[in-house]
Design a protein around this motif. Structure first.
Motif, PDB file in Angstrom:
ATOM      1  N   HIS A 293       0.691  -0.888  -0.140  1.00 48.70           N
ATOM      2  CA  HIS A 293      -0.080   0.157  -0.135  1.00 48.70           C
ATOM      3  C   HIS A 293       0.884   1.404  -0.309  1.00 48.70           C
ATOM      4  CE1 HIS A 293      -2.653  -3.249   1.423  1.00 48.70           C
ATOM      5  NE2 HIS A 293      -3.296  -2.398   1.213  1.00 48.70           N
ATOM      6  N   ASP A 305      -2.949  10.981  -2.607  1.00 52.00           N
ATOM      7  CA  ASP A 305      -3.615   9.919  -2.726  1.00 52.00           C
ATOM      8  C   ASP A 305      -3.237   8.159  -2.959  1.00 52.00           C
ATOM      9  OD1 ASP A 305      -3.379  11.667  -5.364  1.00 52.00           O
ATOM     10  OD2 ASP A 305      -2.125  11.078  -6.632  1.00 52.00           O
ATOM     11  N   THR A 307      -3.457   4.491  -2.530  1.00 56.22           N
ATOM     12  CA  THR A 307      -3.386   2.732  -3.830  1.00 56.22           C
ATOM     13  C   THR A 307      -2.767   1.505  -2.392  1.00 56.22           C
ATOM     14  OG1 THR A 307      -1.862   3.958  -5.743  1.00 56.22           O
ATOM     15  CG2 THR A 307      -2.515   1.974  -5.767  1.00 56.22           C
ATOM     16  N   SER A 311      -5.408  -4.489  -5.970  1.00 50.66           N
ATOM     17  CA  SER A 311      -5.819  -4.386  -7.800  1.00 50.66           C
ATOM     18  C   SER A 311      -4.843  -4.700  -9.076  1.00 50.66           C
ATOM     19  CB  SER A 311      -6.234  -2.478  -7.323  1.00 50.66           C
ATOM     20  OG  SER A 311      -4.990  -1.922  -7.775  1.00 50.66           O
ATOM     21  N   LYS A 380      -9.427   0.712  -3.355  1.00 49.38           N
ATOM     22  CA  LYS A 380      -8.387  -0.187  -4.252  1.00 49.38           C
ATOM     23  C   LYS A 380      -7.152   1.381  -4.648  1.00 49.38           C
ATOM     24  CE  LYS A 380      -8.305  -4.359  -3.565  1.00 49.38           C
ATOM     25  NZ  LYS A 380      -8.066  -5.434  -2.964  1.00 49.38           N
ATOM     26  N   SER A 381      -8.727   2.534  -4.190  1.00 48.45           N
ATOM     27  CA  SER A 381      -7.390   3.527  -4.932  1.00 48.45           C
ATOM     28  C   SER A 381      -8.558   4.938  -4.214  1.00 48.45           C
ATOM     29  CB  SER A 381      -7.193   4.132  -6.663  1.00 48.45           C
ATOM     30  OG  SER A 381      -7.952   4.209  -7.018  1.00 48.45           O
TER      31      SER A 381
END
Length: 463
Positions: A293, A305, A307, A311, A380-381
């Motif tokens: 992550h 941001d 992530t 994913s 996931k984001s």
């Protein structure tokens, strides 16, 4: 570029220069002592001092070549920038450490040249000889970068490199004259260094004393409107008006670290194995041994941001979901959305909430939040640009007419392959906001326009 990265580059090419000096030293030893002395019977000797400075000079040249060519790719396509001091204007408007670093490094890179030349030969103790060599050396570097595409030919680089050479010359000659107790003359030699220190010190002091920061939208060059046909269908207000300036929820490194750790703890991530990379206004956190992550966090406004790299697994994929379910998911990250935020689908599993300058008492909510939902019932984001700004005070800004007159003078940013504008149509104008270099949300004018048939928004600073 971080200080650590600069140190790594210097260390890398210092080692290369050190090895090269040893190789040259061995070759010189073989040529001088075996060929010249023994085989040819030569009588001329060289001083250890001269040999030392020759070795330092060779090592310095190799380091410069490494930094200017070996450290970059051939991807600049022969660009030329002839606008004098444009790099200083860019550094001022953005006021980023990176831009100031490049300016200072271009100066300091040639200081050793100015120091070593007078020590190598007495001829270079005359300023004109050192200046000519420094100019030819920097001109050669810039020309070779232009031809090979390893860099940009910039007039500012020539100026900064030459300035560095003059500073280096002044330092070594200043100490030489100090030994001879010529105080006034030594001060003359040290003056280039003192002027540069005073100039940069004044710039940074003035910046930190002024209330608001600088706007990166301020143009470095004027747009070419010499042959442009300019039209508008709107009436422009000639009166100035007072509008609020807001402040973003700015962070320090410590408060950003606290926010990020809390963020990860909310989703039950183990933060015991964290890699942190810090920049001037940003910080990057990686979680887990395999960097499972990450979050890229910006100090100026608290945007980030996030992530989750699971994913990229083949069994994972984006999946559509309803707004209420998605709202509940983002609340788990500590994100609360305004009730009337505009919700829309961007792509499969990817959704966005937008708020357009919503005033709530002494606050302004503006920006967007984009999230991607996956088929394992997780987000996931996250791209969070939805910021709540606090009002600072009202300021008087230019009138619409004054801002328009700046457009007529070409004082706006416009990027296009065809640098010369042929047609410019002004369709609409509104007061908008832009984050400055100190985290203030400053009022600007947004002119919705059509430039050479393409829809464009021209931004003009309001203050």
């Amino acid at each position: 570029m971080r200080l650590q990265e600069i140190i790594e580059i210097v260390r890398e090419y210092f080692l290369l220069a050190f090895i090269a000096v040893i190789v040259f030293g061995i070759l010189f030893f073989l040529g001088y002592f075996i060929v010249y002395k023994k085989l040819l019977g030569g009588k001329k000797s060289l001083s250890k001092r001269r040999l030392l400075f020759c070795g330092l000079f060779i090592g310095y040249l190799i380091m410069v070549i490494g930094v200017t060519f070996l450290n970059r790719g051939s991807n600049y396509e022969g660009r030329i920038v002839l606008a004098f001091l444009s790099s200083y204007r860019e550094a001022w408007y953005s006021f980023s450490v990176r831009d100031w670093q490049f300016l200072l490094l271009n100066i300091f890179m040639f200081v050793p040249l100015g120091i070593l030349l007078p020590l190598l030969h007495s001829r270079f103790q005359r300023a004109i000889w050192t200046i000519v060599v420094a100019l030819l050396f920097t001109l050669s570097i810039e020309t070779f970068q232009f031809i090979t595409g390893y860099g940009i030919f910039e007039v500012d680089d020539l100026f900064n490199n030459l300035l560095g050479g003059i500073i280096g010359y002044g330092i070594v000659m200043g100490f030489m004259t100090l030994k001879e107790k010529e105080i006034k003359r030594s001060f003359y030699y040290f003056s280039p260094l003192l002027v540069v220190i005073l100039s940069f010190g004044s710039i940074f002091t003035y910046y930190h004393l002024k209330e608001f920061g600088n706007l990166s939208i301020t143009p470095i060059h004027r747009s070419d409107l010499i042959q442009a046909t300019i039209t508008r269908d709107i009436q422009l207000n000639e009166n100035r008006m007072a509008v609020p300036v807001y402040k973003a929820p700015s962070y320090t490194k410590d408060t950003a670290d606290d926010f990020i750790l809390t963020f990860f703890e909310r989703i039950n991530l183990d933060t015991s194995n964290t890699e942190v990379i810090s920049y001037q206004n940003e910080i990057l956190h990686w979680i887990g041994e395999e960097r499972s992550h990450s979050i890229w966090f910006r100090f100026l406004d608290g945007s980030y941001d996030y992530t989750d790299f699971s994913s990229f697994r083949e069994d994972k994929g984006p999946e559509d979901v309803d707004e209420e379910t998605l709202k509940e998911k983002v609340r788990q990250f500590g994100i609360d959305l305004p009730q009337d935020a505009h919700f829309q689908k961007v792509d499969t599993g990817t959704y966005e909430w937008m708020v357009d300058k919503k005033e709530i008492e002494n606050q302004l909510v503006d920006g967007f939040l984009t999230v991607t939902y996956y088929n394992d019932d997780t987000v996931k984001s996250i791209v969070n640009r939805l910021i709540t700004y606090e009002k600072v005070r009202d300021v008087q800004i230019k009138s619409e007419q004054e801002a328009y007159e700046e457009i007529l003078k070409g004082k706006f940013q416009y990027y296009s392959e065809n640098k010369r504008i042929e047609t410019l149509q002004i369709d609409q104008v509104e007061v908008s906001y832009h984050l400055d270099s100190k985290g203030y949300y400053q009022p600007i004018y947004a002119f919705h326009s059509t430039v050479d048939g393409v829809g464009t928004i021209i931004l003009i600073p309001g203050i």
